[in-house]
Design an enzyme around this catalytic site. Structure first.
Site, short mmCIF file in Angstrom:
data_model
loop_
_atom_site.label_atom_id
_atom_site.label_comp_id
_atom_site.label_asym_id
_atom_site.label_seq_id
_atom_site.Cartn_x
_atom_site.Cartn_y
_atom_site.Cartn_z
N THR A 20 -2.85 0.74 -4.10
CA THR A 20 -2.81 -0.49 -3.31
C THR A 20 -2.45 -1.63 -4.25
O THR A 20 -2.95 -1.69 -5.37
CB THR A 20 -4.17 -0.76 -2.64
OG1 THR A 20 -4.53 0.36 -1.83
CG2 THR A 20 -4.12 -2.01 -1.77
N LYS B 138 -1.55 -3.29 -9.35
CA LYS B 138 -1.38 -2.02 -8.65
C LYS B 138 -2.58 -1.15 -9.01
O LYS B 138 -2.72 -0.71 -10.15
CB LYS B 138 -0.08 -1.35 -9.07
CG LYS B 138 0.20 -0.01 -8.42
CD LYS B 138 1.55 0.53 -8.89
CE LYS B 138 1.87 1.87 -8.25
NZ LYS B 138 3.20 2.38 -8.69
N ASP C 202 14.34 6.90 -7.84
CA ASP C 202 13.81 6.38 -6.56
C ASP C 202 14.33 4.98 -6.30
O ASP C 202 13.57 4.09 -5.91
CB ASP C 202 12.29 6.41 -6.56
CG ASP C 202 11.70 6.30 -5.15
OD1 ASP C 202 12.46 6.53 -4.18
OD2 ASP C 202 10.51 5.99 -5.01
N LYS D 220 0.85 -1.20 0.00
CA LYS D 220 0.00 0.00 0.00
C LYS D 220 0.87 1.23 0.00
O LYS D 220 1.90 1.29 0.67
CB LYS D 220 -0.93 0.01 1.22
CG LYS D 220 -2.09 0.99 1.09
CD LYS D 220 -3.03 0.80 2.27
CE LYS D 220 -4.26 1.69 2.13
NZ LYS D 220 -5.13 1.28 1.05
#
Length: 875
Positions: A35, A51, A168, A30
Site C-alpha cells: 500500500t 510504499k 513492466d 494499493k
C-alpha cells in the site's frame, strides 16, 4: 527508527502515526502486496511516498526476492526520470520504501481523468488549454506525447546502460510530477523535454532484472495489455520486450487506448497475431506520420524485426529539440502536497462513478472489515456482539461459489458463440437497438417493482416491533432473547435502510449499502437466512464470530448434526447457499436424494398433523419463499461475477501479482458492452425471482386480515395482534416469513443498485462504440455476436451445465470433492431458477420441450450429487 507500538499487518494507516521521521498520511495507491501512503518528513516538511509491503503476504521466496531486487536496484538508481528511493525502513510486519512523491498520479489516471481534472486542477487546466487534444480524439496532444516520450527514453537509456530490463512498462508505472519552477532548475536537474511541462518518472521495479543484451529471460511477468508477444508465448525474451511495452504506451498516449485488448492472455496474443503487424490509428486521433512510423517499428511481432535500442534512442522525434511555449504553466493556485485525485470534486449521487471506488469483493470486505471502517464504525462493530456473530459474512461460501462460476465462465466473446446445448434460441437474433430497448423495458419494470417490494417489506417490518415483527403471536414457550428488546429494533431500523416514508427512494451512495450489508447485517437478516438454511439444507448450523474456511464449516456442521433437534429459531447462518449438504425438501421429492436423519426428522416435524391449518399455510408460504430466495441467490452470485469484472477489483488473493490487477482497468468498449448486457439480464432475472417472492409474501400478509377478521370490522388493526392465543408454531413460522421478507427486500435493493451501475456502464460503452471507427471496435457489422440478444436463460443454462461437467471431471479424478458438491448444488439451483419463470414475460418463456430438457439435467445432476454425497459420507 521510532514507530508506535501497534502496527497492523494489513494497513499501517489505521494504527501507525509515524515511521521514523515520516508522518503517515492518506492512502494513495494499493497493490497485491503493498500500500502506498502520502507522508511527509517532519524535519523538512517535504512530502514523500511510502510504499509499505506486508511481510506476511510475501509467502514465497520469489516474492521476497522481487522486493530485495527492487530495493537494490532503486538504491543505485539516481536519475531525474526514475522515482528515487529516499530511505528504507523495516519493522516486524512491514518493509517501508520511502520514495519520491509524485503528486500528479500516474499516466493512466491522467489520460482517463483529464476531462474532469481540467476543471479543478490548475496545472492540468493550463496544460490542456495550451496543448488541447485533437477534436474527437481520446489521446493527448502531439507535443505532450513527444515530451513524455523523451523523458521515458531518457530513463530507459539509463537502464540500458546498466543492463537493466524493467519488464513492466505501462501507464500505471509512469508517474507524473508538477513542472519545476524555473528553466535553470530544470537544466541543473538533468531533465529532458520542455521545462514548463510536468515531469514523467518510471516507477515500480518489482519485476526488473539485470539482463545483459546477450541474455534471455523466460519468466511471465508484466501487465498483459502491454506484454510483448514473446512473453505471452512463454518464450525466452530479452530487453527488447521493453521496447514493445514502450510502443504500447506510446500508442495509448496518442489514441487513448492500448493497441490490443482482450479479456485474457490467450485472446490477447491471438489479436496481436491477427493484426499481422498492421497497426491502425483512428482518423480522429490525428497522429502524425512520424509518430505512426515509430510506434509501428516498436510494435513488431517478431523481436528481431523490432527497432533496435540504438535506432530507437536516435530517432529524430527523440533527438530533435521540441519547440514549446517557454512560458510557465499556471501554478499559483496549485498545492503540490495535494494528490491528484483530491482535486476531483465530490461526485454527485446521480453519477455512476459513485459506485466504483467503494466497491470491494466480498473477500476484500471480509479481510478489511475492521481496518477500513472509520473509527466510530469500528467501535460500533466491536460493541455489537450479536451483530458480530451474525456477520460471519456470506463471503466464504459465496466467494467459493463465485470462483466456481467464474472458473467455468467463458470470456464475453466466447460466451456469445457457445451453442445453447439444444436449448432453443427462438428470437435471439435482434438488432442492437431492439436489444437495448428490451433491456431498458425490463429494467424499468424492475424499477417500478422496487416501490412495491419496499412497501410490503416496510408494512411487515412495522407490523410488530422491528425484528419482532409479528410479536403479538408469540407465546411464552416460543420466547427468544434474540428477538426481544429495543436494541434489535435499532439495529434493524438503522439509518442506511429505507424508511417507510421513502420506500421508493434510492440510497445516495453505494458505500452505505456495502457497509450495511457486509459490516453490520441485522439480527433479523441473519436469523432469516439461518432459518432458510435449516429448511433448505436440512442442517442446524451454529453461527461463528469469524468467517471460517469451508472445511472448518463442514466439520462444524458434522459436529452439530447431533444437536439438530434444537429450535430452528436459535440458529444463525450467513447465507442461504452456505451449506454444501444440499438437501432441500423440494428437491428431495423431485430427485429422490438421500436424506439424513436430521432432515427426515425436521420434515416429519414440519408436516406434523398437530400443526394448525394456519400453520400449514404459513409453512407452505415459507417453503415457497425459501425456494425463490435460494434460486435468486444463486443467479445473483452469477450476476456478481459479471459485476466484479466491470469495477476496479482490489487484491483478493495473495497469489495475484500486482500487474494482474490492472487487466480490467481499460477493457475494450465491446467487451464492456458484452459483460454489461449479460450482467443486466442476470440481475433482472434475480430481481424478478425476488419480486415474485414479495408477491407471495404480500398475498400471505393480506390474507391474514381475512382470516383474523372476516367481517373486516377492525381492518385498521394488525390482525396478528388479535391472534395471541395461537401456538408457538404459528408464531415461529410468521416470524420466519417476516425475516425472510426483510432479506429479500435487502437483496432486491442491492441488486437494483448494481443493475443501475451496469446499465450506466452499458450506456457509456454504447456511446464509445458509436463514436469510434467501426473497424476498430465492431469488426464485421453483420457478425452474429453483434446481433445476438443476450438472454439470461441461455447464460444460466450454459453456465450450470459447464459447472456440472467440470465438477464431474474433478469427481472422477477425486479432486476437490467438496467443491464438486458445491458446484452440483449451485448448478441445480440455477437450473431450477429457469423453471421459475416470470408470468408477465411470455417472450423468453421456455416451451415444454425446453422445460423437459432442463428437468432432465436437474435429475441427472441430482443423481451425480446423490452419488457424491454417499462417497463423502464414506470418506
Amino acid at each position: 527508527m521510532s514507530t508506535t507500538s501497534i502496527e497492523s499487518n494489513n494497513d499501517i494507516g489505521r494504527s501507525v502515526k509515524t515511521i521514523g521521521v515520516y508522518s503517515i498520511g492518506p492512502e494513495i495507491g494499493k497493490g497485491s502486496f503493498a500500500t502506498v501512503y502520502k507522508c511527509f518528513n517532519t524535519k523538512t516538511n517535504e512530502s514523500v511516498a511510502i510504499k509499505s509491503v506486508v511481510r506476511s503476504k510475501l509467502k514465497s521466496k520469489k516474492l521476497v526476492e522481487n522486493l530485495e531486487i527492487e530495493i537494490s536496484i532503486l538504491k543505485t538508481m539516481k536519475h531525474p526520470h526514475i522515482v528515487g528511493l529516499l530511505d528504507y525502513k523495516q519493522t516486524t510486519s512491514h518493509f517501508h520504501l520511502v520514495m519520491d512523491y509524485c503528486s500528479m498520479g500516474d499516466l493512466s489516471y491522467f489520460i482517463r481523468k483529464r476531462n474532469q481534472l481540467i476543471k479543478t486542477h490548475p496545472v492540468i487546466s493550463s496544460l490542456l488549454e495550451r496543448y488541447p487534444s485533437p477534436e474527437g480524439s481520446h489521446g493527448l496532444n502531439e507535443v505532450l506525447v513527444i515530451h513524455f516520450l523523451k523523458q521515458l527514453v531518457s530513463a530507459l537509456e539509463f537502464l540500458r546502460n546498466k543492463s537493466l530490463v524493467h519488464r513492466d512498462i505501462k501507464p500505471q508505472n509512469l508517474l507524473l510530477c508538477p513542472p519545476l519552477h524555473s528553466k535553470q532548475e530544470f537544466k541543473d536537474g538533468g531533465f529532458v523535454g520542455l521545462w514548463e511541462l510536468p515531469l514523467l518518472k518510471i516507477a515500480d521495479f518489482g519485476f526488473a532484472r539485470f539482463l545483459p543484451s546477450t541474455s534471455m529471460a523466460e519468466t511471465l511477468c508484466g501487465s498483459p495489455l502491454y506484454m510483448a508477444p514473446e512473453i505471452l508465448r512463454y518464450e525466452k525474451y530479452n530487453a527488447k520486450a521493453d521496447l514493445w511495452s514502450v510502443g504500447a504506451v506510446l500508442y495509448e498516449m496518442t489514441v487513448g487506448k492500448p493497441p490490443f485488448r482482450a479479456d485474457n492472455h490467450v485472446q490477447l496474443l491471438k489479436n496481436i497475431e491477427k493484426s499481422n503487424d498492421r497497426i491502425k490509428f483512428p482518423s480522429a486521433a490525428q497522429v502524425p506520420e512520424s509518430l505512426k512510423r515509430l510506434i509501428r517499428s516498436l510494435l513488431k511481432y517478431n523481436p528481431t524485426e523490432r527497432v533496435s535500442f540504438n535506432e530507437f534512442f536516435n530517432d529524430p522525434l527523440i533527438v530533435n529539440d521540441l519547440e514549446g511555449n517557454d512560458e510557465p504553466l499556471e501554478t499559483s493556485e496549485m498545492d503540490e502536497n495535494l494528490f491528484i485525485s483530491e482535486y476531483i470534486s465530490p461526485i454527485k449521487s446521480s453519477q455512476k462513478s459513485q459506485y466504483i471506488e467503494p466497491i470491494t469483493t466480498e473477500v476484500a470486505v471480509k479481510e478489511k472489515s475492521k481496518q477500513d471502517l472509520p473509527a466510530r464504525e469500528v467501535s460500533t462493530h466491536a460493541s455489537e456482539s450479536q451483530t458480530k456473530a451474525v456477520d460471519t459474512r456470506p463471503s466464504s461460501r459465496d466467494e467459493e461459489i463465485k470462483e466456481i462460476i467464474n472458473k467455468n465462465s467463458p470470456g464475453p466473446e466466447t460466451s456469445r458463440s457457445i451453442q445453447p446445448h439444444n436449448l432453443k434460441e427462438k428470437s435471439l437474433v435482434l438488432k442492437n437497438k431492439d436489444n437495448d430497448i428490451i433491456l431498458e423495458r425490463d429494467y424499468v419494470v424492475v424499477e417500478k417493482r422496487a416501490v412495491e417490494v419496499n412497501a410490503i417489506a416496510d408494512e411487515l417490518a412495522h407490523a410488530g416491533s422491528g425484528a419482532v415483527a409479528i410479536n403479538p403471536r408469540r407465546t411464552s414457550s416460543g420466547s427468544d432473547n434474540s428477538y426481544n428488546g429495543p436494541n434489535n429494533m435499532q439495529l434493524y431500523r438503522r439509518p442506511s435502510l429505507r424508511s417507510n416514508s421513502s420506500g421508493s427512494q434510492r440510497r445516495p451512495s453505494f458505500t452505505d449499502r456495502r457497509i450495511s450489508i457486509s459490516i453490520s447485517p441485522t439480527n433479523a437478516l441473519t436469523k432469516a437466512i439461518g432459518l432458510a438454511s435449516n429448511r433448505l439444507f436440512g442442517v442446524n448450523a451454529s453461527g461463528s464470530p469469524t468467517n471460517r474456511l469451508i472445511e472448518e464449516t463442514d466439520e462444524r456442521l458434522a459436529i452439530n448434526e447431533n444437536n439438530s433437534s434444537m429450535n430452528a429459531t436459535n440458529n444463525t447462518f450467513s447465507t442461504i447457499l452456505s451449506n454444501p449438504n444440499f438437501a432441500n425438501n423440494l428437491l428431495i421429492q423431485k430427485l429422490n436424494l438421500p436424506t439424513s436423519a436430521t432432515v427426515a426428522n425436521n420434515s416429519q416435524t414440519n408436516t406434523s398433523p398437530q400443526l394448525s391449518p394456519q400453520s400449514k399455510t404459513d409453512e407452505s408460504v415459507l417453503n415457497r419463499l425459501e425456494s425463490l430466495a435460494t434460486k435468486a441467490h444463486a443467479i445473483n452470485l452469477f450476476a456478481d461475477v459479471k459485476f466484479s469484472q466491470l469495477i476496479p477489483s482490489p487484491p483478493s488473493s495473495d497469489a495475484l501479482d500486482d500487474d494482474l490487477l490492472h487487466q480490467n482497468d481499460m477493457l475494450p468498449p465491446k467487451i464492456v458492452k458484452s459483460i454489461s448486457e449479460e450482467g443486466v439480464v442476470l440481475y433482472v432475472k434475480t430481481l424478478s425471482l425476488l419480486a415474485k417472492g414479495m408477491v407471495i409474501a404480500s398475498d400471505w400478509w393480506y390474507s391474514q386480515f381475512e382470516i383474523d377478521d372476516p367481517s373486516n370490522k377492525n381492518s385498521n388493526e394488525n390482525p396478528l395482534k388479535q391472534s395471541s392465543n395461537n401456538n408457538s408454531d404459528d408464531l415461529s413460522l410468521a416470524v420466519r416469513i417476516n425475516e425472510l421478507v426483510q432479506w429479500i427486500r435487502e437483496k432486491f435493493n442491492e441488486c437494483l443498485e448494481k443493475a443501475e451501475f451496469i446499465r450506466l456502464t452499458l450506456q457509456e460503452a454504447n456511446t464509445l462504440l458509436s463514436n469510434e471507427d467501426s473497424s476498430e471496435y465492431m469488426g464485421n457489422s453483420n457478425s452474429v455476436a453483434d446481433k445476438t440478444r443476450v438472454v439470461a436463460e441461455k447464460l444460466i443454462f450454459d453456465r450450470a451445465l459447464e459447472m456440472s461437467r467440470n465438477a464431474a471431471v474433478n469427481e472422477l479424478v477425486k479432486e476437490d470433492l467438496k467443491g464438486c458438491e458445491l458446484a452440483y448444488s449451485t448448478a441445480i439451483w440455477m437450473l431450477e431458477a429457469l423453471l421459475d419463470e416470470d408470468s408477465s414475460n411470455d417472450e423468453d418463456r421456455l416451451d415444454d420441450e425446453d422445460k423437459a430438457m432442463v428437468e432432465k439435467f436437474i435429475v441427472s445432476i441430482g443423481n451425480r450429487l446423490s452419488v457424491l454425497k454417499r462417497k463423502l459420507e464414506v470418506v
